[in-house]
Structures are given as C-alpha cells and as structure tokens.
Scaffold this active site. Structure first.
Site, PDB file in Angstrom:
ATOM      1  N   SER A  90       0.802  -1.215   0.000  1.00 49.16           N
ATOM      2  CA  SER A  90       0.000   0.000   0.000  1.00 49.16           C
ATOM      3  C   SER A  90       0.840   1.273   0.000  1.00 49.16           C
ATOM      4  CB  SER A  90      -0.964   0.003   1.188  1.00 49.16           C
ATOM      5  OG  SER A  90      -0.273   0.259   2.381  1.00 49.16           O
ATOM      6  N   LYS A  95      -0.647   5.172   6.613  1.00 52.10           N
ATOM      7  CA  LYS A  95      -1.066   6.032   5.505  1.00 52.10           C
ATOM      8  C   LYS A  95      -0.433   7.410   5.640  1.00 52.10           C
ATOM      9  CE  LYS A  95      -4.605   3.491   3.689  1.00 52.10           C
ATOM     10  NZ  LYS A  95      -4.235   2.260   4.439  1.00 52.10           N
TER      11      LYS A  95
END
Lengths: 212, 212
Positions: free
Chosen positions: A118, A160
């Site tokens: 990711s 993130k």
DNA sequence: CATTGACTCGAATAGCCGTTCTACTCTTGA
DNA sequence: TCAAGAGTAGAACGGCTATTCGAGTCAATG
C-alpha cells in the site's frame, strides 16, 4: 550544546567511543590510562570529570566501567506488523528489536513490519521495518500509524499519509490501485487516533533476520 | 548453533540483553544475582558458564562486567556517497557511522549514501543509506558496488544489479530511463572489481541525521 | 537404595576499580 | 614576581568483582 574539546580530551573521548564499539562495554579508568599513556589513575579521573562537565559523557559514581555516552545507539522494540490494503491489528512480536542509532529515543519509538504494497509509491515495501515515533498529532503529508477505535476491540491500525482537509481527514495510501480513506472531522475526533509517525525505514536483503 | 536453553537461563540471558540495552554496559555477576533473586555469586557464575558453554555469551576472565553477547548490535562506518546515473568516486565521510543490528559484522561491512534515482525501481531512493557487505564475488541479481579500475585513479564506483551473461557482464540500473552497462568478460576480469553487495538499506524521514 | 546430574548456598580470596590526597611542573596573565 | 589554572605523577584506601571451594538439596534413573 557540547563545549569544544582540547586535542587530548578529544582523543580520549574517541578512544572511549571506539572501545565501547569494539568491546561492547566501557573501558575502566586504568584501561584508558594505559591507552592514553597516562600513568596515574587519578589523572584519568580528572580528565573524565572534564568530559562529564562538558556534557560528553555521564558517569555513575563508584561503578566499574561507569561511563555512558550522552548520545548513543539503542534498540527499539518491534511491536508487530501493519498493513496495507486492509487495516489489521497490531500484534506484539515479543522480544524482537531492531537497532537504530541516530538519537532515536527508545522510550518513545517502536517499529512495525510492513505487509503489502500500500505504500509502494513511497518506496516502502512488503517486509520493510518502519520506525515510528510516538506522537498524537502530526502534520499534513506525514506518514502515520492511524488507529480506528472500535468498542470492544484493541483497535485496527493502518499506515497512511495524513492530510487534513476542509471537512474531513484523508488517509492516503501510496498506491494508485488503492482508494484513500475519507473520514469526517467529527468521526475522526471521536473514533480515530494517531499513534505516531514514520521517522525511518530499514530493509534487509537476503539475510535471515535480526538479532535479539 | 546455540543449544536450546532452560526457562531460567533463558530469562537470565534476556535480563543481560536488556541490561546492556538499557545501561550501555554488561551487568556484574552480583547485579545479575540480585535481579534473578540468586543469593550466591558463585551460583551466578555457574549459570554464566552454562550460557558460555552453550554459545550465547563470551566471557573475559577476571574482567569486571566481562560479558559479551555472541550476536550483538554494532555500528558500521559510512564511507561516502555513491551514484546513480554516472559512476562517481567513493569518498570518505570521516567519523560518520550508522547503527545496524542483525549480526552485521562491522569488520566486513560499511555503508554508503545513495545519490540519484538510478535504483528507484528497487525502491532505493536518493539519500538512503545502503549497507554493504564486503565480498569480491556475487550472484546473479545481487545489488553490488562495482568499481571500474582506471590506472592512476582510486577507481570509480557504481551501484547496480549484477548479471553474468554469456559473453558479458550486465550492470543493470533499476530505472527505465537509464541504460545498463555491458562489459565484455575479459574487460570485466581485467578492469572491474566487486567491492560488496547490498544487504540492507536505512532511510530517515525528516530528522536531522545521526549520532556519532 | 545408591548414583548421577543439575542446581543452590555461604564463605573466602585475590585482585581490580573509582576516588581522593599530596606534591610537582608548566603556562598565562596581571 | 606572584597567583591561578591546567595538567601530571604516585600512593593509598575502601569497596567491588570474578572466581573457587565445600557442602547441601532435589529429581530422575538404575
């Protein structure tokens, strides 16, 4: 912060640093004296007190080899793995640590093993260690560990980039195939928590792993 | 290699490791005894000799705090920067080191700072530290430091993936915009040298740098 | 039961360690 | 010239350290 040092005391500090690196323990006063060609242990004590006064070392009185460097490398614990596409729980990896110098404070830092792709566009790969500095706030663009607090569970964490936007928080993966997570401000305040931000990454090629 | 350990000796070793991590020096036998609730120093000595016999520690006789871990973290020197599109010289960065655990042998390892984007598709970025294990040979696909020996100069180094092909050696950057370097076998043998291969990378975000 | 091996204690010893004290030599600067 | 400060040597002291020894406990095994 540290005052400049004379030539002799600079060499003495260098010897201490190298000795610790080489032997894994600080030298005794007598060992220092021998290496620096100082005949008297009292004389060594004198120079050590100078080094301490000027902030280069800390001594523990009366303890053998009681010299500590004020800036020295430490290990930090690896607390689990973190994903990826789907947020998963942080689970503890007991006893595992990685070594990071660079003045990383072991009290306020920990590491996670990255799983998945990711963050691949930020060049953080599957299997990399990310070093996290614990903090509850962050700035736009920081790579953070964000935890979604759900009652009855220990919380689910994700890695993130953080962006605070007008009405919402955006948690942005670095992978074009993955969608960012958008969270309204009130829900963010109520249900989410920043656990820390990434300050370093470590990657190993080939090798088996790490030491205890 | 290390034999399995009983519960008690495992906890004792754990204490020693944590003590070293916390205090920067190994504990004395008495300190171990106190922590493990052992009344007799002879008793501690007995268990230490067990740990030594089984290969977990090395002791230096008669030395205070004379305990070394057989696998322990060390610092390795940062020897310069390495490019990138164009090979550039390795120059020394005196006194700078980075800390890497994982049993990296400081005698046979060093680090370089990467400049440029030539390995970007392997997720090695500008500014990353690459940890190099010194070796004169390598296997296909390894990321290596290859040096082109030109008479009268210290040699020019480059960071590339190594592939041995039929008639030539291919040094492959991980960047589609850059062409691989092809070297005929005889020229390779005559003019080139492998200095080592990449075993780890370390990247720092934001922070100023590292400690000595 | 007797034996063996692992583990434990307490005491003793010889040497190592950090610290302190006195005394001395330079250099610097008032 | 005198005083102050940094640096040096030597000796001494009390505490700390690693190691050894003798003796004992306990569990497993024959």
């Amino acid at each position: 912060m540290p005052e400049p040092l004379g030539e002799f005391q600079r060499r003495m500090l260098e010897f201490i640093v190298n000795y610790i690196r080489r032997e894994g323990m600080p030298p005794t006063n007598r060992e220092i004296g021998k290496a620096m060609k100082i005949a008297s242990t009292g004389h060594v004590d004198y120079h050590l007190s100078m080094l301490e006064k000027r902030g280069y070392i800390i001594r523990e009185a009366k303890k053998s080899r009681g010299i500590k460097l004020t800036r020295h490398p430490w290990g930090i614990p690896v607390e689990g793995t973190i994903a990826a596409g789907e947020p998963i729980e942080i689970f503890s990896e007991p006893d595992q640590t990685i070594e990071v110098g660079h003045g990383v404070d072991p009290e306020s830092s920990f590491a996670l093993i990255v799983r998945g792709q990711s963050m691949i566009e930020d060049h953080i790969c599957d299997g990399d260690y990310v070093v996290i500095k614990r903090q509850r706030t962050c700035e736009n663009g920081d790579i953070v560990v964000a935890v979604h607090l759900v009652e009855g569970t220990p919380g689910k964490a994700t890695l993130k980039r953080f962006f605070l936007e007008k009405e919402q928080v955006r948690l942005q993966p670095a992978n074009a195939e993955l969608e960012p997570i958008y969270i309204p401000r009130d829900e963010w305040d109520r249900e989410w928590e920043i656990q820390g931000k990434v300050i370093a990454i470590v990657r190993h090629y080939g090798g088996p792993g790490r030491a205890a």
